[in-house]
Design a protein around this motif. Sequence first.
Motif, PDB file in Angstrom:
ATOM      1  N   THR A  20     114.082 -83.685   6.612  1.00  0.00           N
ATOM      2  CA  THR A  20     112.988 -82.802   6.390  1.00  0.00           C
ATOM      3  C   THR A  20     112.683 -82.229   5.112  1.00  0.00           C
ATOM      4  O   THR A  20     113.235 -82.843   4.130  1.00  0.00           O
ATOM      5  N   ALA A  21     111.895 -81.555   4.871  1.00  0.00           N
ATOM      6  CA  ALA A  21     111.543 -80.868   3.531  1.00  0.00           C
ATOM      7  C   ALA A  21     112.847 -80.329   2.722  1.00  0.00           C
ATOM      8  O   ALA A  21     112.781 -80.734   1.549  1.00  0.00           O
ATOM      9  N   ARG A  22     113.778 -79.675   3.443  1.00  0.00           N
ATOM     10  CA  ARG A  22     114.754 -79.186   2.584  1.00  0.00           C
ATOM     11  C   ARG A  22     116.322 -79.639   3.196  1.00  0.00           C
ATOM     12  O   ARG A  22     117.162 -79.269   2.648  1.00  0.00           O
ATOM     13  N   LEU A  23     116.441 -80.460   4.475  1.00  0.00           N
ATOM     14  CA  LEU A  23     117.513 -80.765   4.923  1.00  0.00           C
ATOM     15  C   LEU A  23     117.696 -82.343   5.187  1.00  0.00           C
ATOM     16  O   LEU A  23     116.411 -82.813   5.633  1.00  0.00           O
ATOM     17  N   THR A  24     118.662 -82.817   5.431  1.00  0.00           N
ATOM     18  CA  THR A  24     118.906 -83.961   6.215  1.00  0.00           C
ATOM     19  C   THR A  24     119.825 -83.833   7.468  1.00  0.00           C
ATOM     20  O   THR A  24     120.966 -83.224   7.374  1.00  0.00           O
ATOM     21  N   LEU A  25     119.290 -84.368   8.536  1.00  0.00           N
ATOM     22  CA  LEU A  25     120.249 -84.351   9.832  1.00  0.00           C
ATOM     23  C   LEU A  25     120.593 -85.733   9.939  1.00  0.00           C
ATOM     24  O   LEU A  25     119.931 -86.778   9.891  1.00  0.00           O
ATOM     25  N   ARG A  26     121.856 -85.927  10.222  1.00  0.00           N
ATOM     26  CA  ARG A  26     122.657 -87.184  10.004  1.00  0.00           C
ATOM     27  C   ARG A  26     123.754 -87.035  11.157  1.00  0.00           C
ATOM     28  O   ARG A  26     124.282 -86.032  11.602  1.00  0.00           O
ATOM     29  N   THR A  73     129.073 -90.888  24.891  1.00  0.00           N
ATOM     30  CA  THR A  73     128.141 -90.061  25.554  1.00  0.00           C
ATOM     31  C   THR A  73     126.936 -90.257  24.899  1.00  0.00           C
ATOM     32  O   THR A  73     126.639 -90.883  23.780  1.00  0.00           O
ATOM     33  N   PRO A  74     125.573 -90.165  25.645  1.00  0.00           N
ATOM     34  CA  PRO A  74     124.460 -90.301  25.129  1.00  0.00           C
ATOM     35  C   PRO A  74     123.977 -89.211  24.079  1.00  0.00           C
ATOM     36  O   PRO A  74     122.777 -89.199  23.439  1.00  0.00           O
ATOM     37  N   ASP A  75     124.649 -88.207  23.877  1.00  0.00           N
ATOM     38  CA  ASP A  75     124.310 -87.029  23.322  1.00  0.00           C
ATOM     39  C   ASP A  75     124.097 -87.290  21.593  1.00  0.00           C
ATOM     40  O   ASP A  75     124.734 -88.159  21.323  1.00  0.00           O
ATOM     41  N   TRP A  76     123.100 -86.382  21.198  1.00  0.00           N
ATOM     42  CA  TRP A  76     122.835 -86.412  19.700  1.00  0.00           C
ATOM     43  C   TRP A  76     123.583 -85.044  19.133  1.00  0.00           C
ATOM     44  O   TRP A  76     123.288 -83.995  19.522  1.00  0.00           O
ATOM     45  N   ALA A  77     124.673 -85.168  18.161  1.00  0.00           N
ATOM     46  CA  ALA A  77     125.149 -84.074  17.564  1.00  0.00           C
ATOM     47  C   ALA A  77     124.848 -84.383  15.987  1.00  0.00           C
ATOM     48  O   ALA A  77     125.655 -85.241  15.211  1.00  0.00           O
ATOM     49  N   LEU A  78     124.143 -83.727  15.452  1.00  0.00           N
ATOM     50  CA  LEU A  78     123.330 -84.007  14.213  1.00  0.00           C
ATOM     51  C   LEU A  78     123.771 -82.888  13.133  1.00  0.00           C
ATOM     52  O   LEU A  78     123.729 -81.874  13.515  1.00  0.00           O
ATOM     53  N   ALA A  79     124.459 -83.395  12.077  1.00  0.00           N
ATOM     54  CA  ALA A  79     125.215 -82.587  11.310  1.00  0.00           C
ATOM     55  C   ALA A  79     123.976 -82.094  10.469  1.00  0.00           C
ATOM     56  O   ALA A  79     123.100 -83.001  10.016  1.00  0.00           O
ATOM     57  N   ILE A  80     123.851 -80.712  10.215  1.00  0.00           N
ATOM     58  CA  ILE A  80     122.624 -80.111   9.261  1.00  0.00           C
ATOM     59  C   ILE A  80     123.374 -80.059   7.802  1.00  0.00           C
ATOM     60  O   ILE A  80     124.570 -79.723   7.686  1.00  0.00           O
ATOM     61  N   LEU A 115     116.170 -72.370   7.916  1.00  0.00           N
ATOM     62  CA  LEU A 115     116.874 -73.554   8.156  1.00  0.00           C
ATOM     63  C   LEU A 115     116.946 -74.069   9.624  1.00  0.00           C
ATOM     64  O   LEU A 115     116.956 -75.261   9.856  1.00  0.00           O
ATOM     65  N   MET A 116     117.525 -73.157  10.497  1.00  0.00           N
ATOM     66  CA  MET A 116     117.898 -73.465  11.672  1.00  0.00           C
ATOM     67  C   MET A 116     116.474 -73.908  12.217  1.00  0.00           C
ATOM     68  O   MET A 116     116.398 -74.820  13.107  1.00  0.00           O
ATOM     69  N   SER A 117     115.377 -73.160  12.182  1.00  0.00           N
ATOM     70  CA  SER A 117     114.053 -73.628  12.649  1.00  0.00           C
ATOM     71  C   SER A 117     113.730 -74.844  12.210  1.00  0.00           C
ATOM     72  O   SER A 117     113.092 -75.540  13.030  1.00  0.00           O
ATOM     73  N   GLU A 118     113.689 -75.210  10.916  1.00  0.00           N
ATOM     74  CA  GLU A 118     113.494 -76.429  10.619  1.00  0.00           C
ATOM     75  C   GLU A 118     114.266 -77.523  11.251  1.00  0.00           C
ATOM     76  O   GLU A 118     113.693 -78.566  11.521  1.00  0.00           O
ATOM     77  N   ALA A 119     115.419 -77.260  11.146  1.00  0.00           N
ATOM     78  CA  ALA A 119     116.311 -78.508  11.659  1.00  0.00           C
ATOM     79  C   ALA A 119     116.254 -78.526  13.251  1.00  0.00           C
ATOM     80  O   ALA A 119     116.172 -79.663  13.727  1.00  0.00           O
TER      81      ALA A 119
END
Length: 191
Positions: A20-26, A73-80, A115-119
């Motif tokens: 995103t503009a300010r973050l990486t979700l990984r 599991t099929p879940d996505w747990a993305l580190a912000i 940041l949370m809205s963005e993530a």
Amino acid sequence: MDLLDRPSVRLPGPCPEIETARLTLRPHRPGDADAIAQSLADFQVARMLSRVPAPYDRQDAADWLSRVRSGLTPDWALAITTGDDVHIGVVGLELRHGLWHLGYWLNRYYWGRGLMSEAASAAIERFFRRMPDVVLHSGAFADNTASLRIQEKLGFSVKGCGDLYSLARNAVAPHIETELTQAGFRPAARC
């Protein structure tokens, strides 16, 4: 037969990396345990989550990471993470009882910056690209007005309220249930 073995269950694929503009979700790494433990040891964060114990320590984080990274599991747990790869929170999409749920938390020192809205917006957008017909469920404890504002801004609508047990609070608290469809999704403004 396990839920994941059923041919009728569509899955979103592996946990992605999203910029995103300010973050990486990984996807999470084992080295994230210390940052997770530090964030969730803060009762102001943990009390807003239903399944996080208090106190929360590094072993709790390591156990959670082991489950998340197992690939079972099929879940996505993305580190912000911030630009310097500092772990500041999690946004997750989890299949529970046949329904997809959005959950998230952020280290308290990063609250109030959008940041949370963005993530959450970036994760939802990617999820709906892969799963356009899914209804996404979420919610928040009634005293978590910041989280409810995020959900409202993203297009979630209130579907009910009830009581939910919070492990950190060791008590039942009022909980607002929400849901979102792709048609109702309003992506957060780009920063």
